[in-house]
Design a protein around this motif. Structure first.
Motif, PDB file in Angstrom:
ATOM      1  N   VAL B  63      27.548  81.204  37.304  1.00 42.81           N
ATOM      2  CA  VAL B  63      26.282  81.758  36.812  1.00 42.81           C
ATOM      3  C   VAL B  63      26.536  82.847  35.773  1.00 42.81           C
ATOM      4  O   VAL B  63      25.997  82.809  34.674  1.00 42.81           O
ATOM      5  N   ILE B  64      27.395  83.787  36.145  1.00 44.08           N
ATOM      6  CA  ILE B  64      27.638  84.909  35.240  1.00 44.08           C
ATOM      7  C   ILE B  64      28.315  84.400  33.961  1.00 44.08           C
ATOM      8  O   ILE B  64      27.979  84.813  32.851  1.00 44.08           O
ATOM      9  N   ARG B  65      29.242  83.456  34.132  1.00 42.86           N
ATOM     10  CA  ARG B  65      29.937  82.922  32.956  1.00 42.86           C
ATOM     11  C   ARG B  65      28.972  82.158  32.054  1.00 42.86           C
ATOM     12  O   ARG B  65      29.029  82.243  30.841  1.00 42.86           O
ATOM     13  N   LEU B  66      28.064  81.423  32.706  1.00 44.26           N
ATOM     14  CA  LEU B  66      27.069  80.648  31.944  1.00 44.26           C
ATOM     15  C   LEU B  66      26.184  81.588  31.123  1.00 44.26           C
ATOM     16  O   LEU B  66      25.896  81.319  29.953  1.00 44.26           O
ATOM     17  N   LEU B  67      25.784  82.691  31.727  1.00 37.53           N
ATOM     18  CA  LEU B  67      24.936  83.658  31.016  1.00 37.53           C
ATOM     19  C   LEU B  67      25.672  84.244  29.815  1.00 37.53           C
ATOM     20  O   LEU B  67      25.101  84.397  28.734  1.00 37.53           O
ATOM     21  N   LYS B  68      26.943  84.542  30.037  1.00 38.42           N
ATOM     22  CA  LYS B  68      27.726  85.127  28.944  1.00 38.42           C
ATOM     23  C   LYS B  68      27.942  84.096  27.847  1.00 38.42           C
ATOM     24  O   LYS B  68      27.834  84.393  26.659  1.00 38.42           O
ATOM     25  N   LYS B  69      28.245  82.869  28.281  1.00 38.68           N
ATOM     26  CA  LYS B  69      28.525  81.804  27.308  1.00 38.68           C
ATOM     27  C   LYS B  69      27.300  81.535  26.432  1.00 38.68           C
ATOM     28  O   LYS B  69      27.392  81.362  25.240  1.00 38.68           O
ATOM     29  N   LYS B  70      26.143  81.515  27.065  1.00 37.91           N
ATOM     30  CA  LYS B  70      24.920  81.219  26.305  1.00 37.91           C
ATOM     31  C   LYS B  70      24.278  82.485  25.753  1.00 37.91           C
ATOM     32  O   LYS B  70      23.201  82.413  25.172  1.00 37.91           O
ATOM     33  N   ASN B  71      24.911  83.627  25.983  1.00 36.39           N
ATOM     34  CA  ASN B  71      24.413  84.912  25.519  1.00 36.39           C
ATOM     35  C   ASN B  71      22.954  85.119  25.932  1.00 36.39           C
ATOM     36  O   ASN B  71      22.101  85.482  25.131  1.00 36.39           O
ATOM     37  N   LEU B  72      22.708  84.874  27.198  1.00 34.63           N
ATOM     38  CA  LEU B  72      21.343  84.977  27.716  1.00 34.63           C
ATOM     39  C   LEU B  72      21.181  86.235  28.555  1.00 34.63           C
ATOM     40  O   LEU B  72      22.132  86.686  29.190  1.00 34.63           O
ATOM     41  N   GLU B  73      19.991  86.775  28.534  1.00 31.10           N
ATOM     42  CA  GLU B  73      19.678  87.872  29.430  1.00 31.10           C
ATOM     43  C   GLU B  73      18.536  87.428  30.327  1.00 31.10           C
ATOM     44  O   GLU B  73      17.592  86.774  29.871  1.00 31.10           O
ATOM     45  N   VAL B  74      18.653  87.734  31.571  1.00 33.88           N
ATOM     46  CA  VAL B  74      17.678  87.275  32.557  1.00 33.88           C
ATOM     47  C   VAL B  74      17.078  88.479  33.255  1.00 33.88           C
ATOM     48  O   VAL B  74      17.778  89.456  33.517  1.00 33.88           O
ATOM     49  N   ARG B  75      15.792  88.398  33.512  1.00 33.70           N
ATOM     50  CA  ARG B  75      15.140  89.475  34.288  1.00 33.70           C
ATOM     51  C   ARG B  75      14.766  88.905  35.636  1.00 33.70           C
ATOM     52  O   ARG B  75      14.168  87.824  35.717  1.00 33.70           O
ATOM     53  N   VAL B  76      15.126  89.606  36.670  1.00 35.36           N
ATOM     54  CA  VAL B  76      14.708  89.216  38.020  1.00 35.36           C
ATOM     55  C   VAL B  76      13.764  90.307  38.505  1.00 35.36           C
ATOM     56  O   VAL B  76      14.157  91.464  38.625  1.00 35.36           O
ATOM     57  N   GLU B  77      12.518  89.930  38.703  1.00 35.51           N
ATOM     58  CA  GLU B  77      11.523  90.921  39.111  1.00 35.51           C
ATOM     59  C   GLU B  77      10.897  90.513  40.445  1.00 35.51           C
ATOM     60  O   GLU B  77      10.446  89.369  40.590  1.00 35.51           O
ATOM     61  N   ALA B  78      10.938  91.427  41.373  1.00 37.33           N
ATOM     62  CA  ALA B  78      10.393  91.130  42.701  1.00 37.33           C
ATOM     63  C   ALA B  78       9.097  91.899  42.893  1.00 37.33           C
ATOM     64  O   ALA B  78       8.998  93.070  42.510  1.00 37.33           O
TER      65      ALA B  78
END
Lengths: 254, 536
Positions: B63-78
């Motif tokens: 997951v973390i590698r995928l985010l870095k590879k695709k240069n994505l930022e994700v917000r998790v809001e509860a």
């Protein structure tokens, strides 16, 4: 270091020979036992996850009272009493440095404080015996919770020692220590509740660093050790010990 | 010069000196504390059971590698609400309500912490924020408007929203854990009291974060028309959790009655043939084979043996060099009660077999090995055979293997001790119970793929909800079939929950004596001993 040990042993002996220590110990162990019983019953009745047991155990009212009330009571006489009776001057004429006296007294009170907690650790371990409760409590969180007790105890005792060094009156020493400890403990909580915490930046970082109640809830109580938190307790304890040394030293300023 | 005049400048000098020293120490204290929070100086040690506050290596790696590879930022809001007080008119007992509220608070707490761990371990690529919907009303409203979830938050339902750009995935708090309702003795009778069995938040969050990273939604179509269990079927023998697992993996689901449709639609990416109880018609078999061979179709086959029906699915998977046996793996042992049903125990208690080997070189199973175990039904598992010599262009490999020897001395967590039959009665060779194969399709880049499982029982709710590894296996199998290799093998630990058994009256009195008499008494005795010792 040998002189620190000598001072510490002298103070430790004084603690163990004081009837007050046993009264505090008895009350603490009794109420802690009562609290543990209530906690175990509530866990058994509600089917709540046992992994949360160590944290709730640490955050129990009696535990908090012990963490907050015992340090001022244990440290109030350490300098104030010696100042009042004049035995401090006698101690200071001995071939021992100020910081050695402070460190020795603090170490002795910390050892005694942890001895007060020992029966409750034993009780927690006994709960796992099949003939008693047969609960499978994880060792990690139990260890980290008591690591917090040790670190926070060390800090609060340093605060108590500092306050004791400021006055000859034990009552004033204990009350002022109680006020500072409560400020340290509840101040950040009140600030957080009031919504005054900055969203990010240095102040946010510093706030997280001093938020003691959050330390127990978000790391120590769960079996986590965060070196940043550990550093906070060590450095703040060092600060108060430093202030105590300065305060003891101040008698030579005039 | 008088002494007072002499001491005044000295006092000022000393005070200044001390003030400077104190300020210096305070600055040092603040500085070192800030530094202690920064990454090279900060370390975390997770001593919790199963190291649950550390992301599993699979999540970190994928997951973390995928985010870095695709240069994505994700917000998790509860968005969390406080549990409401018990209302007798609600139809639930107070004990039930309290247990449910307690589970809800636990799930909120675990989720909050898990989000923090994601934030830290992703190096800030995953932003986490928890809204206290009862207190932070304005912030909650603003966030809900930004995420377009105002209507969902109109009722006090706890949500976790994962968003990246305009895409978002929404989870309910109840997706973060598995709750069971065992019967608990209360006041002379029994009552169902909810209990949090395990916290599966890492799986839920990881799959949704990954779902945001991928483009396209492959469609899985369930073959129907042969008395297969429908994907919506609930209850312990239904496919509801299986369906939820696939939805969680970002698949679109549908059903396909091939006798009515005649053709497999182009939108179908994977065909799931699960426990048909009647044979497929020759036309259906022919269409599926054509779809596989000429159009690069993907098929998932799970056939459970049952003595009242036996459907031959080998024509579908045969071209992959894989065949399903006709008798269960342990047909050598026959039930002594005369039912004719093969069993492995004399007492009828043990019905599970443990998978002793998960192929470490196949993408589906390579990260599921180690200490993890997969479980299948003994009596319903067919051996899955992989041909010794495969035709050219065909690749096939076993995925899961069992060996009767690995049962010896084992205790089935659900059914009790495992029966060890007398020597010589039991087969000792290994059996494969799952396999995967693929072959090239002429004129197409896409390969035809197949995963065959020897026990459809492994997909049923009562198995999936107990064994995280079974869910991971299925998720991986479907991701592999859908060519989403970057998503394969992200498996998360589950947080096993432990509950305290009800305390018996004898246990309670022993506890009282120990906690309230023995321990405080010992302290008092020691104090008295010191007192008398000093007096003497």
């Amino acid at each position: 270091m040998k002189r620190v040990l000598v001072v510490a042993l002298r103070e430790l002996l004084a603690f163990f020979l004081s009837p007050m220590a046993y009264v505090i110990g008895f009350l603490f162990v009794f109420f802690r036992g009562w609290e543990t019983l209530a906690l175990a019953k509530s866990f058994a009745d509600s089917g709540q996850d046992l992994n949360a047991f160590p944290m709730l155990y640490a955050m129990g009212l009696c535990g908090q009272m012990m963490a907050v009330l015992a340090p001022p009571l244990l440290t109030m006489r350490l300098f104030a009493e010696e100042k009042r009776t004049g035995s401090l001057e006698l101690l200071m004429t001995a071939p021992v440095k100020d910081w050695e006296v402070v460190l020795g007294k603090w170490a002795a009170s910390l050892v005694f404080f942890m001895v007060l907690w020992a029966p409750t650790v034993l009780l927690l371990l006994l709960l796992q015996a099949p003939w008693l409760l047969g609960a499978h409590l994880a060792a990690g969180p139990i260890f980290t919770v008591h690591l917090w007790v040790l670190l926070a105890g060390g800090l609060f005792l340093a605060v108590g020692l500092f306050c004791s060094s400021l006055t000859q009156n034990q009552l004033i020493a204990s009350i002022s220590a109680l006020v500072i400890i409560n400020l340290l403990l509840w101040g950040p909580f009140i600030v957080a509740r009031a919504g005054w915490v900055p969203a990010e930046g240095i102040w946010r970082e510093l706030f997280s660093q001093v938020y003691i109640l959050d330390h127990i809830q978000s790391s120590f109580g769960l079996g986590l050790i965060d070196t940043a938190h550990v550093w906070f307790y060590l450095s703040t304890t060092a600060l108060f010990l430093f202030l105590t040394v300065r305060s003891v030293e101040s008698r030579r300023w005039v | 010069m008088s002494p007072s005049k002499n001491s005044a400048p000295r006092r000022v000098f000393t005070a200044l000196h001390v003030a400077f020293a104190v300020v210096l120490v305070l600055v040092l204290l603040g500085g070192t504390n800030l530094l202690a929070r920064k990454s090279p100086f900060r370390a975390r040690f997770d001593l919790s059971p199963q190291a649950i506050f550390t992301l599993s290596p699979q999540t970190q790696e994928k997951v973390i590698r995928l985010l870095k590879k695709k240069n994505l930022e994700v917000r998790v809001e509860a968005f969390f609400f406080h549990p409401r007080p018990w209302n007798p008119a609600g139809g639930r007992s107070r004990a039930f309500h309290q247990a449910l509220a307690s589970i809800r608070l636990q799930l909120q707490d675990y989720t909050r912490r898990l989000m923090g761990v994601y934030h830290v371990e992703s190096g800030g690529r995953i932003q986490a924020r928890v809204y206290d919907c009862d207190r932070e009303i304005q912030d909650t409203k603003a966030a809900a408007a930004r995420l377009h979830i105002e209507r969902r938050l109109a009722s006090p339902v706890d949500l976790v929203v994962i968003s990246s750009g305009k895409r978002k995935e929404i989870l309910s708090l109840w997706d973060m854990g598995l709750v069971r309702i065992p019967q608990v003795p209360i006041a002379g009778g029994t009552q169902g009291i909810p209990h949090l069995d395990s916290f599966t938040g890492e799986t839920a969050l990881s799959t949704r974060i990954r779902a945001l990273c991928i483009t396209g939604t492959p469609q899985v179509m369930f073959l129907v028309g042969h008395d297969e269990p429908p994907p919506d079927s609930t209850g312990p023998r239904g496919l509801a959790i299986f369906k939820r697992t696939l939805l969680g993996e970002g698949f679109k689901l549908g059903i396909l009655d091939l006798r009515k449709k005649g053709k497999i639609p182009p939108s179908c990416d994977i065909l799931a043939v699960i426990q048909p109880q009647r044979s497929l018609t020759p036309e259906e078999v022919s269409e599926i084979r054509d779809w596989l061979t000429n159009r690069g179709g993907r098929i998932f086959v799970a056939q459970g043996w049952h003595r009242v029906y036996s459907v031959d699915l080998n024509p579908l998977i045969g071209p992959f060099g894989i065949t399903l046996g006709t008798n269960p793996v342990f047909s050598a042992v026959v039930d002594p009660s005369g039912t004719g049903r093969p069993v492995v125990t004399g007492d009828g208690k043990c019905r599970f077999l443990m998978i002793s080997y998960l192929n470490p070189s196949h993408p589906i199973t390579k990260d599921l090995g180690g200490a993890r175990r997969m479980w299948l039904q003994v009596a319903d598992a067919l051996p899955v055979r992989v041909a010794a010599s495969l035709p050219e262009g065909v690749e096939a490999a076993p995925l899961a293997t069992t060996n009767p020897l690995c049962w010896e001395g084992r205790v089935d967590p659900l059914r009790g001790p495992i029966y060890v039959p007398p020597a010589g009665v039991f087969p000792t060779e290994r059996f494969h119970v799952a396999a995967a194969g693929q072959y090239a399709v002429p004129g197409k880049k896409k390969k035809a793929r197949c995963v065959a499982l020897g026990s459809s029982e492994a997909l049923l709710t009562y198995m999936l909800e107990r064994y995280q590894v079974n869910r991971d296996f299925l998720a991986n199998a479907f991701d592999w079939l859908a060519d989403r290799t970057e998503l394969v093998s992200v498996a998360a630990r589950e947080r096993k929950s432990l509950a305290l058994p009800p305390i018996s009256p004898q246990g309670a009195s022993r506890l009282k004596i120990t906690a309230l008499l023995v321990f405080p008494g010992l302290v008092l005795l020691f104090g008295l001993a010191v007192f008398f010792f000093r007096r003497r």
